[in-house]
Design a protein around this motif. Structure first.
Motif, mmCIF file in Angstrom:
data_model
loop_
_atom_site.group_PDB
_atom_site.id
_atom_site.type_symbol
_atom_site.label_atom_id
_atom_site.label_comp_id
_atom_site.label_asym_id
_atom_site.label_seq_id
_atom_site.Cartn_x
_atom_site.Cartn_y
_atom_site.Cartn_z
ATOM 1 N N GLY A 1 2.170 8.514 -5.985
ATOM 2 C CA GLY A 1 1.585 7.293 -5.467
ATOM 3 C C GLY A 1 1.487 6.177 -6.482
ATOM 4 O O GLY A 1 1.379 4.990 -6.119
ATOM 5 N N ILE B 1 1.047 5.744 0.998
ATOM 6 C CA ILE B 1 0.479 7.011 1.450
ATOM 7 C C ILE B 1 1.461 8.124 1.091
ATOM 8 O O ILE B 1 2.645 8.036 1.440
ATOM 9 N N SER C 1 -5.834 16.751 -2.828
ATOM 10 C CA SER C 1 -4.420 16.738 -2.458
ATOM 11 C C SER C 1 -3.573 17.711 -3.259
ATOM 12 O O SER C 1 -2.412 17.916 -2.939
ATOM 13 N N SER D 1 0.859 -1.176 0.000
ATOM 14 C CA SER D 1 0.000 0.000 0.000
ATOM 15 C C SER D 1 0.898 1.230 0.000
ATOM 16 O O SER D 1 2.128 1.115 0.060
ATOM 17 N N HIS E 1 -10.264 9.990 3.215
ATOM 18 C CA HIS E 1 -8.958 10.635 3.212
ATOM 19 C C HIS E 1 -8.907 11.681 4.327
ATOM 20 O O HIS E 1 -9.942 12.105 4.860
ATOM 21 N N TYR F 1 -1.917 12.047 3.041
ATOM 22 C CA TYR F 1 -3.303 12.006 2.567
ATOM 23 C C TYR F 1 -4.148 10.964 3.285
ATOM 24 O O TYR F 1 -5.372 11.007 3.240
ATOM 25 N N ASP F 2 -3.502 9.967 3.937
ATOM 26 C CA ASP F 2 -4.203 8.897 4.644
ATOM 27 C C ASP F 2 -3.381 8.488 5.860
ATOM 28 O O ASP F 2 -2.259 8.976 6.070
ATOM 29 N N ASP G 1 -5.036 0.569 -1.991
ATOM 30 C CA ASP G 1 -4.799 1.990 -1.766
ATOM 31 C C ASP G 1 -4.741 2.299 -0.274
ATOM 32 O O ASP G 1 -5.297 1.562 0.557
ATOM 33 N N GLY G 2 -4.103 3.412 0.072
ATOM 34 C CA GLY G 2 -3.903 3.762 1.477
ATOM 35 C C GLY G 2 -5.181 3.980 2.256
ATOM 36 O O GLY G 2 -5.187 3.878 3.481
ATOM 37 N N LYS G 3 -6.285 4.261 1.562
ATOM 38 C CA LYS G 3 -7.569 4.500 2.241
ATOM 39 C C LYS G 3 -8.285 3.209 2.601
ATOM 40 O O LYS G 3 -9.334 3.234 3.245
ATOM 41 N N VAL H 1 5.722 5.152 1.907
ATOM 42 C CA VAL H 1 5.370 6.508 2.324
ATOM 43 C C VAL H 1 6.440 7.494 1.868
ATOM 44 O O VAL H 1 7.592 7.117 1.630
ATOM 45 N N SER I 1 4.337 12.082 4.799
ATOM 46 C CA SER I 1 3.436 11.095 5.380
ATOM 47 C C SER I 1 4.060 10.425 6.593
ATOM 48 O O SER I 1 3.380 10.168 7.595
#
Length: 311
Positions: free
Chosen positions: A91, A20, A262, A18, A257, A24-25, A112-114, A47, A51
């Motif tokens: 990303g 970030i 962003s 993943s 998010h 953003y997350d 995804d980071g979310k 990251v 982040s």
């Protein structure tokens, strides 16, 4: 990547990855992970420095020069010197070039980071790759099947500069990419849910990932717009499994998010805005975003194309 992270990922054959960027997350701990998956999989969260700082200030992060940086099950992999100005584009480096960052991996599941993973990753590989002898699996989009529908939705929701999305779609039309229609042997959709990608790392899937990344680098960072075009250009030589969206929703829990947008480039409505306000211009990546502008080159391309058709 730091040297200790490079050494750590050499042992990773099965990866849940993943990322970030731009704070953003925040990392979300996966649920229902079996003991064998905890031993078999590396959970790698890529990251950037912003982040990492945000995570250090908010979550319980453990870190030392030998064991690396950890938040729960996630090993944080710091990427320094981001290649792009735009966080969404940065990303896409770990998302689409997972096989380049983790070259010893044989299988990877990107989220995804979310997203919060709710299903054991071994079960995901069995269901979406091994059961049907697939090498690449991705979910269908919930609403759209044509990249042109998805482009309009991206413009309405201010996901990227509207005129640059239009230019990407115009070039794809010139290249012969037609709106999706049902075919007996065609894909069920040209638009994926890009938040989840399940891959066996083979020469073919690695090639496709690189070609897909080339489109993200060349045009907009909205990878859902370029997936179907990349498949189209390979002319049926890239088999993949596109599973129903209802199954996608059962695998993950979607979190919000930390903020809605962003980057200021997402709000641009015309090329004139970019010409007037140079602070919104990306210096690396994307058509019309280089310094100086490449808009003239695009116009020359289209004029040559139409002239050739008339002749």
């Amino acid at each position: 990547m730091d040297e200790e992270d490079k050494e750590y990922v050499k042992k990773c054959r099965f990866v849940v990855a993943s990322g970030i960027f731009d704070g953003y997350d925040f990392p979300h701990q996966p649920s229902n992970i079996s003991d064998i998956s905890k031993k078999l999989f590396c959970f790698l969260m890529v990251v950037d420095e912003k982040s990492l700082k945000s995570i250090q200030e908010t979550l319980n992060l453990t870190s030392n020069s030998i064991e690396g940086k950890w938040v729960g099950i996630w090993r944080l992999i710091l990427l320094r010197h981001s290649p792009y100005d735009e966080p969404r584009r940065n990303g896409k480096v770990p998302k689409l070039l997972t096989h380049r960052l983790f070259p010893d991996a044989e299988y990877s599941i990107w989220i995804d980071g979310k997203m919060e993973l709710l299903v054991d990753p071994l079960l995901i590989l069995e269901r979406y790759l091994w059961r049907g002898a697939h090498q690449f699996a991705i979910a269908r989009h919930k609403h759209h099947k044509s990249i042109y529908e998805e482009a309009d939705a991206n413009k309405r929701r201010k996901r990227y500069a509207r005129p640059l999305i239009d230019k990407q779609m115009e070039i794809y039309r010139l290249e012969g990419m037609k709106p999706w229609r049902a075919k007996k042997h065609g894909p069920p959709s040209d638009v994926p849910e890009g938040a989840v990608i399940i891959r066996q790392h083979t020469p073919l899937t690695n090639l496709f990932s690189c070609l897909w990344f080339n489109e993200v680098n060349r045009f907009t960072p909205r990878d859902q717009l370029s997936f179907g075009y990349t498949v189209y250009r390979l002319n049926g030589s890239f088999p993949f499994f596109m599973f129903p969206n209802c199954e996608y929703n059962s695998l993950f829990l979607l979190h919000k998010h930390t903020r809605e947008h962003s980057s200021v480039i997402e709000w641009v409505k015309s090329l004139d805005e970019l010409e007037v306000n140079r602070t919104m211009v990306e210096s690396r990546g994307g058509i019309g975003l280089f310094t100086p502008y490449q808009v003239d080159a695009f116009e020359n391309f289209t004029s040559r194309y139409y002239h050739t058709k008339e002749v």
